[in-house]
Scaffold this active site. Structure first.
Site, PDB file in Angstrom:
ATOM      1  N   ARG A 275      -9.844  -2.668   7.929  1.00 11.13           N
ATOM      2  CA  ARG A 275     -10.357  -1.294   7.929  1.00 11.13           C
ATOM      3  C   ARG A 275     -11.772  -1.244   8.527  1.00 11.13           C
ATOM      4  NH1 ARG A 275     -12.189   3.303   3.672  1.00 11.13           N
ATOM      5  NH2 ARG A 275     -10.982   4.976   4.550  1.00 11.13           N
TER       6      ARG A 275
ATOM      7  N   LYS B 112     -16.167   6.074  -8.722  1.00 14.53           N
ATOM      8  CA  LYS B 112     -14.911   5.523  -8.213  1.00 14.53           C
ATOM      9  C   LYS B 112     -15.291   4.285  -7.412  1.00 14.53           C
ATOM     10  CE  LYS B 112     -11.090   6.796  -5.110  1.00 14.53           C
ATOM     11  NZ  LYS B 112     -10.573   7.895  -4.291  1.00 14.53           N
ATOM     12  N   TRP B 113     -14.870   3.119  -7.892  1.00 10.64           N
ATOM     13  CA  TRP B 113     -15.234   1.826  -7.274  1.00 10.64           C
ATOM     14  C   TRP B 113     -14.043   1.358  -6.446  1.00 10.64           C
ATOM     15  CZ3 TRP B 113     -18.612  -2.325  -9.958  1.00 10.64           C
ATOM     16  CH2 TRP B 113     -18.576  -3.531  -9.265  1.00 10.64           C
ATOM     17  N   ASP B 114     -14.196   1.452  -5.143  1.00  7.76           N
ATOM     18  CA  ASP B 114     -13.093   1.178  -4.221  1.00  7.76           C
ATOM     19  C   ASP B 114     -13.206  -0.247  -3.664  1.00  7.76           C
ATOM     20  OD1 ASP B 114     -10.894   1.711  -2.642  1.00  7.76           O
ATOM     21  OD2 ASP B 114     -11.745   3.477  -1.667  1.00  7.76           O
ATOM     22  N   MET B 115     -12.120  -0.741  -3.078  1.00  4.03           N
ATOM     23  CA  MET B 115     -12.114  -2.046  -2.403  1.00  4.03           C
ATOM     24  C   MET B 115     -10.971  -1.984  -1.397  1.00  4.03           C
ATOM     25  SD  MET B 115     -10.709  -5.642  -3.271  1.00  4.03           S
ATOM     26  CE  MET B 115     -11.408  -7.213  -2.799  1.00  4.03           C
ATOM     27  N   ASN B 116     -11.313  -1.785  -0.125  1.00  6.35           N
ATOM     28  CA  ASN B 116     -10.285  -1.423   0.843  1.00  6.35           C
ATOM     29  C   ASN B 116      -9.744  -2.533   1.724  1.00  6.35           C
ATOM     30  OD1 ASN B 116      -9.539   1.488   0.776  1.00  6.35           O
ATOM     31  ND2 ASN B 116     -11.761   1.664   0.699  1.00  6.35           N
TER      32      ASN B 116
ATOM     33  N   TRP C 119       0.855  -1.177   0.000  1.00  7.54           N
ATOM     34  CA  TRP C 119       0.000   0.000   0.000  1.00  7.54           C
ATOM     35  C   TRP C 119       0.905   1.247   0.000  1.00  7.54           C
ATOM     36  CZ3 TRP C 119      -0.254   3.948   3.667  1.00  7.54           C
ATOM     37  CH2 TRP C 119      -1.252   4.905   3.422  1.00  7.54           C
TER      38      TRP C 119
ATOM     39  N   CYS D 116     -10.351   1.233  -8.006  1.00  9.71           N
ATOM     40  CA  CYS D 116      -9.486   1.634  -6.901  1.00  9.71           C
ATOM     41  C   CYS D 116      -9.545   0.492  -5.907  1.00  9.71           C
ATOM     42  CB  CYS D 116     -10.070   2.915  -6.289  1.00  9.71           C
ATOM     43  SG  CYS D 116      -9.271   3.454  -4.769  1.00  9.71           S
TER      44      CYS D 116
ATOM     45  N   ASP E 266      -2.828   5.381  -3.200  1.00  8.29           N
ATOM     46  CA  ASP E 266      -3.235   6.396  -2.218  1.00  8.29           C
ATOM     47  C   ASP E 266      -2.095   7.360  -1.957  1.00  8.29           C
ATOM     48  OD1 ASP E 266      -5.789   5.646  -1.880  1.00  8.29           O
ATOM     49  OD2 ASP E 266      -5.511   4.627   0.044  1.00  8.29           O
TER      50      ASP E 266
ATOM     51  N   ASP F   3     -16.287  11.720  -2.591  1.00  8.42           N
ATOM     52  CA  ASP F   3     -15.702  10.445  -2.146  1.00  8.42           C
ATOM     53  C   ASP F   3     -16.508   9.859  -0.989  1.00  8.42           C
ATOM     54  OD1 ASP F   3     -13.351   8.586  -1.108  1.00  8.42           O
ATOM     55  OD2 ASP F   3     -12.682   9.347  -3.048  1.00  8.42           O
TER      56      ASP F   3
HETATM   57  C1  DGJ Z   1      -9.214   4.439  -0.266  1.00  5.42           C
HETATM   58  C2  DGJ Z   1      -9.027   5.207  -1.544  1.00  5.42           C
HETATM   59  O1  DGJ Z   1      -7.872   4.833  -2.196  1.00  5.42           O
HETATM   60  C3  DGJ Z   1      -9.043   6.692  -1.205  1.00  5.42           C
HETATM   61  O2  DGJ Z   1      -8.753   7.448  -2.339  1.00  5.42           O
HETATM   62  C4  DGJ Z   1     -10.401   7.021  -0.653  1.00  5.42           C
HETATM   63  O3  DGJ Z   1     -11.376   6.837  -1.625  1.00  5.42           O
HETATM   64  C5  DGJ Z   1     -10.678   6.178   0.579  1.00  5.42           C
HETATM   65  N1  DGJ Z   1     -10.479   4.785   0.327  1.00  5.42           N
HETATM   66  C6  DGJ Z   1     -12.075   6.418   1.070  1.00  5.42           C
HETATM   67  O4  DGJ Z   1     -12.423   5.570   2.073  1.00  5.42           O
END
Ligand code: DGJ
Length: 738
Positions: free
Chosen positions: A443, A476-480, A199, A524, A546, A366
């Site tokens: 997270r 913006k399709w995120d996956m954290n 990351w 993302c 990020d 966001d």
């Molecule tokens: C992770 C993304 O990479 C960031 O740009 C942002 O969208 C955050 N998540 C939001 O929780």
């Protein structure tokens, strides 16, 4: 493009740039003969595989013919249990627990163009752009059939490979390993290149010399991952950035993968790429089929840069959805680092108005606009607007933003669910994990079971409703987080879970992009944790990292460019001190780096001074000059941040005969040398060029052989005459042929 010797069953795929040759061996299996620079066609290539040298203890399938041993022959789809002790391309377990297969050739077909892979992203080509060869085989004992699929593109040095398994027998079998590509190369004098990181420091270029044994990159995280990218290249040890042979493998897939080079005791190399075999156990009932994802195999005899250029072209012309390839992407502003979760309608309205003033085209709201999400512990899954923050609803906000002449975009994290959410109360069974064991958080969130079609339907309904309410322009399709306790509470077989999860993700992407083709998707995954061709098939750009620190971005963007075109690399100017590194960098330096991707801002415009606002306005105008080159230019890496203290790259448009060069020196070293230059590439030697800001013209040969003069650098005493000095030096040069 596909020439076949019917009698000896030799197949020569060639487009004048590359040749890929194989044949059917005497045991009925496909044997590899050649892959590389195009060869003149011959009626018979069988002398490319000889059998004279085998050790006395080698096993051999034919009595009296010890030379023909699977331990040594080069193959296209090696099996287990028949005397080849290297990694097999396929492991299929029968009801008695055996893994032995014996595939024998039965037939072939040739088709024009290329068909899509059912349920999976894949490259595409019209009938006059490619030819596809299908080789069918069967194991006469289990009656399991295999189809190997090869597509050769007419204008690109690329072969696409995939395979399909069909159970024509009467017993259920289980696929335990299936490589989309297996390729035996006769030598091992290669460096293996891969893009690895973590990351905030994704896709750093790594290089290691091949030696006997297995050299592997992989992911078992349920996503292609920040740590290892599903890309691998083999470079001849003598090849450079601009010269020599390099071949690359891209996996068109976003989940668990393995990519490896296995060097054996004869210094031959077996290259393989496919779904990671750990916890992959696919049950195949009689009459069922399984489709593997696709691998793209690219060849260059012009070094690593040549490989990147070929891959960039292929991705532009045959992978990214056509409607986005030439379409200029909007300059965006994202509120994440400016507000995090702390915003309301008024604040956003002001933010958007100020952004518009600066010349920004798309406002992206966001995380934090839904449920009760004031921090990252809650509300994922509850895709209903937060009326506390946005009392008039999300549609009203979108309308206000659009009334200013901006496009409107929203953040989603469709695959996730918060332990504190309404959705989890309604559907605890939709959470990935075993009912009677603890669920590991990442997270503060859990993962939704995308292997369950009901989950996909729910998300499609929720997202469609928001898209329609807001007339959304961008997602913006995120996956954290990555997946733990990979288990579906609603019945997906555990060994099928990871792949079925991804099929669900692709299904949702497919339905959304089909129903809303004008919505631009940016993928993302906590930054660049799923930067792969599977995602790019649906989302033509991806948030690269990020980490928005411009010094760090040099490495991230340089590394990424090795495998992926610049139009896919989301790169923004953010506030300082940088939120990931606490480093201060000049606004100019930040923009000079961010221009080489899909450009945007990640800051609060109200915090900019008047001077900075004027600079941002100029930057957006500058980007408008760079932007067409991002989409249609050829990219040259000139100086690597991994090898040198300076980074440089350029984009050149062959047709328009214009280009742009980015040059960066993050750290100043005292007492520098005279006459510093940067050698350009891709120009025509005898043409004259104008370089904006330099008041003389140059011949192409001078710019390429002697180099572009970089101006006088501070040396401690020459204050009166310097062009540059100090840390974070950067320059963007626009060049035009006269
Ligand atoms: C992770 C993304 O990479 C960031 O740009 C942002 O969208 C955050 N998540 C939001 O929780």
């Amino acid at each position: 493009m596909i020439r076949i010797n019917e009698e000896s069953k030799q197949f020569h795929l060639t487009n004048g740039t590359i040749s890929y040759i194989f044949h059917i061996m005497k045991n009925g299996q496909p044997g590899h003969l050649y892959y590389g620079k195009a060869l003149r066609h011959q009626d018979d290539f069988s002398h490319f595989q000889t059998y004279e040298n085998v050790a006395p203890n080698t096993t051999h399938p034919f009595e009296g013919d010890p030379g023909f041993s699977l331990e040594t022959v080069k193959q296209e789809f090696p099996v287990y249990g028949k005397g080849d002790y290297r990694e097999a391309a396929v492991l299929i377990e029968g009801e008695q627990g055996q893994l032995i297969s014996d595939f024998e050739y039965t037939s072939y077909q040739v088709e024009k163009g290329k068909s899509a892979l059912s349920g999976l992203p894949s490259s595409y080509a019209a009938d006059d752009q490619a030819e596809t060869l299908r080789i069918q085989m069967i194991d006469p004992f289990s009656k399991v059939e295999v189809e190997l699929v090869y597509t050769i593109f007419s204008d690109d040095p690329v072969i696409a490979r995939s395979c399909r398994i069909k159970n024509s027998g009467e017993e259920t079998v289980q696929i335990k390993r299936l490589m989309s590509l297996s390729l035996d190369l006769p030598e091992a004098d290669y460096d293996m290149l891969h893009l690895s990181g973590a990351w905030a420091r994704e896709r750093h270029l790594q290089r290691k010399r091949l030696s006997p044994g297995i050299h592997q990159v992989s992911s078992q995280r349920g996503a292609s991952s920040h740590q290892q990218n599903p890309f691998l290249a083999l470079k001849r040890t003598t090849a450079t950035e601009q010269t020599g042979e390099v071949m690359g493998l891209h996996f068109v897939y976003s989940g668990n993968f393995v990519a490896q080079a296995e060097v054996d005791h004869y210094d031959t190399t077996r290259l393989q790429m496919g779904i990671h075999p750990t916890r992959f156990e696919w049950n195949l009932s009689p009459e069922d089929s399984f489709q593997s994802p696709e691998v793209l195999l690219t060849y260059s005899d012009q070094g690593l840069n040549g490989l990147s250029q070929a891959a960039h072209r292929l991705i532009h012309d045959h992978l990214i959805a056509k409607r986005w390839v030439k379409k200029e992407r909007p300059v965006l502003i994202n509120n994440w680092e400016a507000t995090y979760f702390d915003f309301n309608e008024q604040k956003l309205d002001k933010f958007a108005a100020e952004a518009k003033e600066l010349g920004i085209e798309l406002f992206v709201l966001d995380d934090g606009w839904f449920g009760k999400r004031n921090d990252d512990t809650t509300s994922l899954g509850d895709w209903f607007v937060d009326k506390e923050k946005l009392p008039n609803g999300i549609g009203a906000l979108a309308e206000k933003v659009k009334a200013k002449g901006l496009q409107f975009g929203l953040w989603f994290e469709p695959e996730m669910i918060s332990p504190e959410s309404e959705l989890i109360e309604q559907h605890p069974e939709w959470v990935v994990g075993m009912p009677d064991r603890p669920h590991t958080l990442g997270r503060n969130q859990l993962v939704l079971d995308f292997s369950n079609p009901e989950v996909v339907d729910y998300l499609f309904e929720r997202m469609s409703s928001i898209i329609e309410e807001t007339k959304l322009d961008y997602i913006k399709w995120d996956m954290n987080r990555n997946i733990t306790e990979p288990f579906s509470k609603t019945g997906t077989a555990p060994g099928e879970f990871f792949h079925r999860y991804l099929l669900g993700v692709y299904e949702l992407y497919d339905r959304l992009t089909t129903n809303y083709p004008d919505v631009l998707f940016e993928s993302c995954a906590g930054g660049g944790g799923r930067f792969d061709l599977g995602m790019m098939y649906y989302a033509p750009q991806a948030w690269a990292s990020d980490d928005t620190d411009a010094v760090e971005r040099l490495k991230i963007q340089y590394g990424t460019s090795i495998a992926y075109p610049l139009s896919t690399i989301g790169s923004h100017v953010s506030a300082v001190p940088n939120h990931q590194t606490l480093r201060e960098t000049a606004l100019k330096f930040r923009a000079d780096v961010a221009y080489f991707g899909t450009f945007g801002y990640e800051l609060d415009p109200s915090q900019l001074t008047e001077e900075e606002k004027a600079e941002v306005k100029k930057q957006i105008k500058t980007y408008k000059q760079v932007q067409p080159l991002i989409q249609s230019g050829t990219f040259y890496r000139l100086s690597s941040p991994f090898d040198q203290s300076e980074t440089a790259w350029m984009l050149w448009d062959e047709e328009k005969r214009e280009g742009v060069v980015g040059w960066y020196k993050p750290i100043f070293y005292p007492n520098p040398k005279n006459n510093q230059t940067l050698k350009l590439r891709g120009l025509s030697e005898s043409a004259s060029y104008e370089v904006a800001g330099l008041n003389r013209t140059f011949y192409g040969d001078e710019l390429m052989q002697r180099g572009l003069p970089l101006g006088i650098e501070f040396n401690g005493a020459n204050t009166g005459s310097i062009d540059r000095g100090g840390d974070q030096q950067s320059h963007v040069y626009f060049i035009k042929e006269l």
